[in-house]
Scaffold this active site. Structure first.
Site, PDB file in Angstrom:
ATOM      1  N   TYR A 109       0.734  -1.361  -0.123  1.00 33.12           N
ATOM      2  CA  TYR A 109       0.082   0.125   0.112  1.00 33.12           C
ATOM      3  C   TYR A 109       0.679   1.386   0.312  1.00 33.12           C
ATOM      4  CZ  TYR A 109      -3.218   3.984   1.385  1.00 33.12           C
ATOM      5  OH  TYR A 109      -3.682   5.089   1.737  1.00 33.12           O
ATOM      6  N   GLU A 197      -3.735   7.547  -3.892  1.00 37.29           N
ATOM      7  CA  GLU A 197      -3.714   5.796  -3.013  1.00 37.29           C
ATOM      8  C   GLU A 197      -3.542   4.767  -4.309  1.00 37.29           C
ATOM      9  OE1 GLU A 197      -6.160   4.577   1.123  1.00 37.29           O
ATOM     10  OE2 GLU A 197      -7.327   4.505  -0.789  1.00 37.29           O
TER      11      GLU A 197
END
Length: 389
Positions: A109, A197
């Site tokens: 991530y 993101e």
């Protein structure tokens, strides 16, 4: 402003950020043609809506044949996709992104946000990417590595190496990750993003670093600098009332409460919402009419508030500076008469021409409840919404 995944990846390609080859399709037949064009024998069919959690909701499918591409596209296009971000009503899927598959070795991530506490852009990384990143953030937040970037120097290879090393990358893979993050930072800053993101960012078995998914949000207040981003807006993904408010120069966000709020100034609007909650109520919206609102603007604001059938009372909280209280009063009276207002209306006015404004309201013949201060206004609005006023 949000954009779709395929739009985000289109922007990322311009900044030399590695993404998978893919194209958007609006029908199952188009999806099959995209898969044929991409080649290979594995494809991913992904619902395109402005919400996360699509995989858990059944909006992301791995196809191992052209027949499965067609089948999954038929299932996804037109479905009402429900995720933890859409609410129980879900969102209707209008199109899918068809991408070539890849050999995933590991998922990570990465994200970029503006940390308002430090006033710095902050990059984040976690060695556990994918669908459960929210659980990691909630249960073990210490596993998410954060690095604040000094605005005087901007992104440096050191920042990229620190993040990559923290999640276990090394060698050529680390170098590719640093290049990836450098491009993402440039995109974030040059296009005035509010959020970037990548979840997951994957390292393939061949050692490539690729954005498997991408989410970009943009600062609405900076869109005048980016007409190319403004063109990416998808009105079908936005509230009709919010779009109408934007056209009228109003800042409006629909919420789940029962007390409609009409306020001038974002800070005062947030304070109004806070005190409504303190008094035991729930705001139905955030609505800032701005400092230069006219009688017509106020009337439009009332119409938008009343489109929400959950509104049981309306609280008007105006501090007159540039906007004079008598002008607001005229707008309130005009709106109440033209809309045949049935819900209780509580008004608190202070500032320029406040005496004239209050007199206009008193002599209007309308059932308007005056409030002495913000606390009094919120208390009366909560009582009115409960039918106790």
């Amino acid at each position: 402003m949000n954009v779709h995944e395929y739009q985000a990846k289109g922007l990322m390609r311009k900044f030399d950020i590695s993404v998978l080859d893919g194209e958007v399709a609006k029908t199952a037949a188009e999806a099959v043609e995209v898969a044929k064009k991409l080649g290979g024998n594995i494809w991913v069919v992904k619902a395109q809506i402005h919400a996360g959690g699509r995989g858990l909701g059944g909006g992301v499918k791995l196809a191992k044949s052209l027949d499965e591409v067609e089948q999954f596209a038929k299932e996804i296009i037109g479905m009402q996709l429900v995720t933890h971000q859409t609410g129980p009503e879900g969102k209707k899927v209008q199109k899918v992104l068809v991408e070539a598959g890849c050999d995933i070795a590991q998922e990570y991530y990465f994200g970029i946000v503006l940390d308002r506490d430090s006033g710095k852009i902050t990059m984040m990384a976690c060695e556990e990417g994918g669908v459960n990143i929210e659980d990691v953030a909630h249960n073990t937040p210490e596993r998410i590595i954060k690095v604040a970037i000094d605005p005087a120097t901007g992104f440096t290879p050191y920042v990229g190496r620190k993040l990559a090393f923290a999640i276990g990358l090394e060698g050529d893979t680390m170098k590719k990750c640093v290049k990836f993050l450098s491009g993402l930072y440039e995109l974030y800053t040059q296009k005035d993003c509010s959020v970037a993101e990548i979840n997951p960012l994957v390292v393939t078995k061949q050692g490539d670093v690729i954005a498997l998914d991408a989410k970009l949000n943009f600062d609405e207040n900076a869109l005048f600098r980016h007409p190319d981003i403004e063109q990416l807006r998808d009105p079908t993904e936005e509230s009709a009332d919010e779009l109408e408010a934007s056209k009228s120069g109003l800042s409006y966000i629909s919420l789940d409460g029962s007390i409609g709020c009409l306020v001038n100034g974002a800070g005062l609007a947030m304070a109004t919402m806070d005190i409504i909650k303190i008094m035991g109520g729930e705001p139905a919206n955030f609505l800032d009419v701005g400092g230069g609102a006219t009688k017509e603007t106020v009337e439009k604001a009332f119409k938008i508030i009343l489109n929400d059938k959950n509104v049981k009372a309306i609280l008007v909280n105006i501090f007159g500076g540039i906007m004079k209280c008598d002008i607001i009063a005229e707008g309130i009276i005009a709106a109440a008469k033209s809309l045949d207002l049935k819900v209780p209306l509580i008004v608190r006015l202070e500032g320029t021409n406040v005496a004239v404004g209050k007199k206009l309201l008193q002599e209007s013949g309308l059932a308007i409840t005056a409030a002495n201060d913000l606390a009094d206004a919120a208390k009366k609005a909560v009582s009115a919404a409960k039918g106790e006023l």
